[in-house]
Design a protein around this motif. Structure first.
Motif, PDB file in Angstrom:
ATOM      1  N   HIS A 192       0.811  -1.225   0.000  1.00  0.00           N
ATOM      2  CA  HIS A 192       0.000   0.000   0.000  1.00  0.00           C
ATOM      3  C   HIS A 192       0.842   1.272   0.000  1.00  0.00           C
ATOM      4  O   HIS A 192       0.293   2.368  -0.018  1.00  0.00           O
ATOM      5  N   LYS A 197       0.180   4.448  -2.118  1.00  0.00           N
ATOM      6  CA  LYS A 197      -0.725   5.575  -1.816  1.00  0.00           C
ATOM      7  C   LYS A 197       0.023   6.742  -1.187  1.00  0.00           C
ATOM      8  O   LYS A 197      -0.598   7.749  -0.811  1.00  0.00           O
ATOM      9  N   PHE A 198       1.323   6.585  -1.009  1.00  0.00           N
ATOM     10  CA  PHE A 198       2.108   7.620  -0.336  1.00  0.00           C
ATOM     11  C   PHE A 198       3.276   8.098  -1.196  1.00  0.00           C
ATOM     12  O   PHE A 198       4.192   8.736  -0.716  1.00  0.00           O
ATOM     13  N   TYR A 216      -4.288  -4.115  -4.592  1.00  0.00           N
ATOM     14  CA  TYR A 216      -3.262  -3.280  -3.950  1.00  0.00           C
ATOM     15  C   TYR A 216      -2.964  -2.024  -4.782  1.00  0.00           C
ATOM     16  O   TYR A 216      -2.182  -1.172  -4.353  1.00  0.00           O
ATOM     17  N   GLY A 217      -3.518  -1.973  -5.978  1.00  0.00           N
ATOM     18  CA  GLY A 217      -3.339  -0.772  -6.784  1.00  0.00           C
ATOM     19  C   GLY A 217      -2.220  -0.846  -7.800  1.00  0.00           C
ATOM     20  O   GLY A 217      -1.693   0.190  -8.222  1.00  0.00           O
ATOM     21  N   ARG A 273      -3.985   9.183  -8.346  1.00  0.00           N
ATOM     22  CA  ARG A 273      -3.019   8.108  -8.116  1.00  0.00           C
ATOM     23  C   ARG A 273      -2.915   7.225  -9.351  1.00  0.00           C
ATOM     24  O   ARG A 273      -3.921   6.723  -9.843  1.00  0.00           O
ATOM     25  N   TRP A 323      -0.200  11.966   0.851  1.00  0.00           N
ATOM     26  CA  TRP A 323      -1.429  11.212   0.563  1.00  0.00           C
ATOM     27  C   TRP A 323      -1.691  11.254  -0.922  1.00  0.00           C
ATOM     28  O   TRP A 323      -1.910  12.331  -1.481  1.00  0.00           O
ATOM     29  N   ALA A 377      -3.908   8.853  -2.238  1.00  0.00           N
ATOM     30  CA  ALA A 377      -5.161   8.145  -2.488  1.00  0.00           C
ATOM     31  C   ALA A 377      -6.261   9.182  -2.694  1.00  0.00           C
ATOM     32  O   ALA A 377      -5.994  10.374  -2.832  1.00  0.00           O
ATOM     33  N   GLU A 378      -7.512   8.732  -2.727  1.00  0.00           N
ATOM     34  CA  GLU A 378      -8.616   9.660  -2.985  1.00  0.00           C
ATOM     35  C   GLU A 378      -8.748  10.689  -1.855  1.00  0.00           C
ATOM     36  O   GLU A 378      -8.386  10.416  -0.717  1.00  0.00           O
TER      37      GLU A 378
END
Lengths: 793, 793
Positions: free
Chosen positions: B190, B193-194, B235-236, B280, B443, B445-446
């Motif tokens: 994850h 997302k950062f 996981y994107g 993202r 951040w 992510a959304e």
């Protein structure tokens, strides 16, 4: 992919929804009351500042979601006669969990002072986060809890641990979306590859996606629905989504989702149990997307609260007079007058929603595992003894011998199905492979023809995650079963914080009168610091013992059996104990065996003692005490003693071996501690003590600093000097070898100068030869490799 | 969902494949040679037992896969001029990584004794897992490594840490499928997302799915392709699969996959950097499914080896004579005579595959981060001082003040982009929120309209995973940047084992001549044990300090600043230091401020000292020494002193405050340790010392047991008695409060019986009143809450 399933249960009637909604309101009301109120619990008079706690502690954010799930779980439990446990993963869920256990009546049953009436409510509110009261987590005093949830990340592991070997149990496990960001939780979704639908129970994970942590959004709440769905399908689940904020629709949706999930669970179990289906099933899970602080104040001081992270803790404090009205308005929005009768009792039509007796999740006996625990059937450990005619004459592999004993523990308890062995893919590496004669590795993922020892019913739990091993075992123990965790010594630090939390649980649970003792958490730490010479420095850390001895003395035990027979005794002892954390450190490599079984029993029973056969002080006063704890330190000590015997035959040496490390502490500090007089009798009051210790030397000083002779205790141990090298070079680098031990003796006893000088020269020569030999050959010199304790000594 | 992408690079020619295959054979040959051979490195004569190591250590299983990836990464680096790092996540990958660094020439450049020729090869083979040689992990002596990989689970975190603020860097991170089962690795996916595609570099995760751990299949290798694909999409990522065993096809497939992945990375970066795309992106990752022990012996002793877990370690030992032939056949299968010239040098057409100079992954300066490190620009910490006219007259919030300093550290280094703050969603909770005036939370992510302080460029890294915080920060430091990890004190234990590994890295790296010092790993532990009264027992554990002091003395520093100004000094000091692990323990709650900035600077510079203003021994010999370390112990000590002053005005009390805990150790054990004479000057040689310590009392004994006056040191600290209660009740439960400290003084000084009895009665009365008051009111009694140090004292 499996399509989003249709609900298969009956839709709820409006009456049912009304009652369920009433319970939910009641639980929410009680939750707010616990956080805010000291008095006036039913708002019979207008709220005044005097009714409010002077110090507001607690967390509201997750609570309404937990309450929502609890009442709906109750509905399916009742409708289908389920045997279910509730695990609250999100932090600070106690206001909700406690509220429901009070509504179910259990709380008043176990705590009669907190009755099912207005006075009980007042007490219930007052005690929460109040001195002498209860904390904001589902701590051991919470009926029905096996999971405190103070430190986040272990809910799902505890749930699976509880479900193993409990085929009728469904563990409903609410996972917080904050918690879901932790490493342990992220890997624990894969536990479904280790659950056997035929013989284990089921876990129903419910991801509580309320969107926020303390002050930020959560990762899983801010990825697309497509990604979220893919993630859980990737983990091997069928996610069922419930999403919304309008209560009526949400009641219908969650009821349908739970019916569907339970139908699927039952279908999976039936297929495995009746139909012999052996492929891993697609277990259902639920994603509940609801508002953080749902039903709480929408706006506080002009800022968004409900549905935002500001609702995480106490949504507002009472520093502004207008907040009193806000609180009263909020609490009255649940209409307590419709929920409780004049005596403050939950109205009977609402109370009737709770399951009966043990079927209440708060009264499920699995959550008080000690009440269900049956002692293990243990074969006679002495019958596995390694023959030892003369000390040190033959080699043995301690953990291999222990493995044979464990194999038969597995066999003896196969029918009871209450014993498992856990480890991160190291059972065989730790030489416990004989266990595989009795059982296999638990494995419900795919297999191929070449695989060996994989079986959905296997009782050896192996996954390359110490967190999973620890969490599963904790859940297994907390629900009344037994187990052993075998781990590389260095990597047990990975679960330091989990051990802390389990120790805290044990300490607190002992203070809860209705909790029964559970089986101890047993560690075998092997592949230890002294024999990680092939894996190198990263695998060399003996500090876990330092970590656990900070815990309460009545909980922690640490054992260093020096050979196979002592290890057998200690293992048997630990498997019979309860409410403890037992750490056993023992080697897996072939090494000399010192004690026959009779001697081992005597020695281990005392935990510490003089080895007369290795001493030459003829029970008189020695010139020096050579103490040792751990298999390698014992070997090096005895080698040093045998060399001293040749070099300095007049020197009176006493050998003291320590199996139970806690004997070193004063008996005022630890129940196993020796009295000062007993300690002095072993270690003298004024002679030098050369102490060869397995781990960091400071620990021995820490345990013995109050002893009379402490200033003469010289400890050799691990000095954080590690590498890839030979076994003997490892001890040399840390000055724990026979030569440095001899040197320390010579430094601290009175000797003629010439004798001392000669002995020192011999030592130096040997150390030089050692260095030369390993540089040339890469293995230890024959003088070391071939050394044996002289049988005539 | 995004379809499986098409390769966009040019297909490889047969010539290219031939050369790449030759490099791969060479790397595999060198890997086997390192594991097995002492001599005859090029097999110029028939292999004899004498050529083989007497003790075979090492791991083959993962190595051919690493080698395969390395050479193909080199191809894309060269073709596209990439700036890339290589991280080997699988355990025991050193034979492969080292082989490639030797083939690239870097190894011989940094270790001239191991030249690029036959003699060098002999040395290279010999040193591996040999005494005095190198370990089986990519340890600090490995050029190009920032990740040892001994303890599994942190590769991807290190990769992301390296990529932050290095916009041109691509970190190719091979994740082992065993490692992928760990918790930290499972959540670290994850990290995407950062990561900000505009200002950070890229991570290319490559899951090396070779199917097996030590003795079992891996979970991710035994789920369906559909699940595996879903998991990584969840996981994107966009997973690109490469699967097979036939080398020619596999070379083509991996080349296409890498081209595709790099194209996608560049497209993402271009869109973010030139096109201003802020959503993202879907980062690519590669799943390489290849045989464990690929190209090794297929069958050993009749059992499957290649493609099975038996190839994990050394595929066969030399205990059977026929294995000699097996080894020679295996090694000759790589045709070394085609790879190396007569002098043992890699043939130039193969060597030409390596990138040049710093573009070699083994020579990338980011992997020797200290070489790139620039000191932080630090504002004058003294300018943030809290005014203190009289000690203790006003309250301050230490971490809040520190937060203001950190805000300006962020600002001063905004352009350099080399400072980040890490924490598990606790930056604001730990009262460092002023930082958000200078930057936001990272951040990607959304986001929604209500969000605050979220930004892809934010320099505050918050995720509810201490593992992620630690791993990212390690990666960031190892590549030459600076940072601070702020954490709840109890939960820093979650990363105990990661701290171990980082400490081991630092120790070893210091011994590697070409490694440059890196910035220290700085912890702020706040929300500490004494002020977790609202969170309860689960949040109360001060044992991290005990854990870190086991590490080498030249690496560990522990600070207990008692107020804001001392915290400012210590923070500044730690941010300027290198190659250390600095632990700062400080409170976040309003509490008395003791020292003005001048006094703070003097006091902290010494690390320990007498507080004359609080003492009344007039620089003479005191009757008792009251020592304290930590903000709450300091407060309770001073409160006890002020009460003693009233009760027993004749008693001469000396107050010693400890900021730098390591001053307590002898200077023979720690560079900050006081000499014995300096220690005696502070603590006397015979007077009672009542020591109020923040953590477990045993640590003070452990640090001071060699001191002259040790037997008179009485330590009060955390006794593992925690709960949800008031702040003062927490100290009372652990006997660290002013009254128990007074009682201990009275027990150990000479007093008239009547005075002692009277004082004891006063104490008992106060403790009774305390209990009564909190039971009635839930807050501490006014005598405690309102106590202030008397300004005239």
């Amino acid at each position: 992919m499996d399509p989003q399933p249709e609900a298969t249960g009956q839709p709820l009637s409006s009456d049912e929804i009304g009652l369920i909604h009433a319970w939910w309101r009641a639980a929410n009301y009680l939750s707010v009351g616990q956080i805010y109120l000291l008095d006036n619990p039913l708002l019979r008079e207008p709220l005044k500042m005097d009714h409010v706690k002077p110090r507001l502690l607690g967390h509201w954010g997750t609570t309404p979601g937990l309450n929502f799930l609890y009442v709906h779980l109750n509905r399916v439990i009742k409708a289908r006669g389920l045997n279910a446990l509730f695990i609250a993963g999100p932090g600070h869920g106690a206001p909700g969990v406690v509220a429901n256990t009070w509504l179910e009546g259990t709380y008043s049953e176990v705590y009669p002072a907190i009755g099912p009436d207005e006075d009980g409510l007042r007490q219930l509110f007052r005690q929460f986060s109040f001195p002498g009261g209860i904390p904001s987590h589902a701590s051991p005093d919470t009926p029905g809890s096996i999971h405190e949830g103070g430190e986040l990340g272990y809910s799902l592991l505890h749930a699976f641990g509880a479900a193993f070997d409990n085929p009728d149990l469904i563990v409903a496990c609410v996972v917080g979306d904050g918690e879901a960001e932790t490493g342990p939780l992220a890997t624990s979704w894969h536990s479904n590859k280790f659950l056997n639908p035929a013989t284990d129970g089921a876990v129903l994970p419910i991801l509580h996606l309320n969107g926020y942590k303390i002050a930020s959004p959560t990762v899983l709440a801010r990825i697309s629905h497509t990604e979220l769905d893919a993630l859980f399908r990737g983990y091997g689940y069928l996610p069922i989504f419930v999403d919304g904020e309008e209560p009526d629709a949400m009641h219908r949706a969650i009821a349908a989702a739970l019916d569907d999930a339970v139908d699927r669970i039952h279908a999976i179990q039936k297929a495995a149990r009746d139909g012999g289906v052996t492929t891993r099933p697609l277990w259902p899970m639920i994603v509940l997307r609801s508002l953080k602080g749902w039903t709480g104040p929408k706006i506080v001081d002009g800022q968004k609260s409900e549905g935002f992270w500001r609702a995480h803790q106490v949504p507002f404090t009472m520093d502004k007079p207008e907040h009193l009205g806000l609180l009263e308005e909020w609490m009255r929005s649940y209409h307590p007058e419709e929920l409780f009768d004049d005596g403050g009792r939950l109205r009977p039509e609402i109370a009737a929603l709770a399951p009966r007796g043990d079927r209440r999740m708060s009264a499920n006996p699995h959550a008080n595992g000690g009440a269900l625990m049956r002692p293990l059937r243990l074969p006679d450990f002495a019958s596995y003894a390694v023959p030892v005619v003369h000390p040190g004459e033959s080699d043995g592999e301690a953990t291999q011998v222990m493995g044979t004993f464990l194999r038969d523990v597995v066999r003896e308890n196969a029918q009871a199905r209450n014993f498992r062995v856990f480890g991160p893919d190291e059972t065989a590496s730790n030489r416990l492979q004989t266990i595989f004669e009795a059982t296999d590795r638990s494995w419900d993922a795919e297999t191929i023809a070449d695989d060996v020892h994989l079986d959905p019913s296997g009782r050896v739990m192996e996954v390359l995650s110490e967190h999973c091993c620890q969490g599963w075992l904790e859940g297994y123990l907390l629900t009344g079963r037994h187990g052993l965790f075998s781990c590389y010594e260095a990597f047990i630090h990975i679960v330091d914080s989990m051990v802390n939390q389990h120790a805290k649980w044990l300490k607190t649970a002992k203070e809860v009168p209705w909790r029964r003792p559970i089986a101890s958490l047993n560690y075998l730490l092997t592949s230890h610091v002294w024999r990680q010479d092939h894996n190198g420095f990263s695998h060399q850390d003996p500090g876990f013992v330092d970590h656990v001895v900070n815990k309460k003395a009545d909980i922690v035990r640490v054992y260093f059996p020096p050979d196979a027979n002592t290890l057998l005794f200690v293992t048997d002892h630990c498997l019979r104990s309860w409410d403890r954390i037992n750490v056993i450190v023992a080697g897996k490599q072939p090494s000399p065996q010192w004690l026959d079984m009779n001697a081992a029993i005597k020695h281990c029973t005392r935990g510490i003692g003089i080895w007369d056969w290795a001493s030459n002080d003829r029970s008189g006063e020695p010139d020096v005490v050579m103490a040792c704890a751990g298999d390698v330190p014992t070997l090096e000590t005895l080698a040093a003693v045998s060399l001293l015997r040749v070099q300095l035959p007049e020197l009176k040496v006493r050998v003291v071996n320590v199996v139970d490390l806690m004997t070193l502490q004063p008996n005022s500090q630890h129940p196993h501690g020796l009295s000062d007089s007993a300690f002095d009798a072993l270690f003298t009051t004024d002679k030098p003590v050369i102490f060869a210790y397995h781990g960091y030397p400071a620990l021995i000083h820490r345990l013995t600093y109050k002893r009379t002779n402490h200033q003469n205790i010289h400890v050799h141990g691990f000095e954080e000097e590690g590498s890839t090298t030979t076994p003997f070079d490892m001890v040399v680098r840390n000055h724990l070898d026979r030569f440095h031990l001899m040197g320390k003796v010579i430094d601290h006893v009175e000797l003629p100068d010439s004798a001392a000088a000669y002995a020192k020269q011999t030592i130096d020569d040997q150390l030089v030869e050692h260095k030369r030999y390993i540089a040339a050959h890469g293995i230890d010199m024959p003088a070391v490799r071939d050394w044996r304790w002289p049988s005539g000594a």
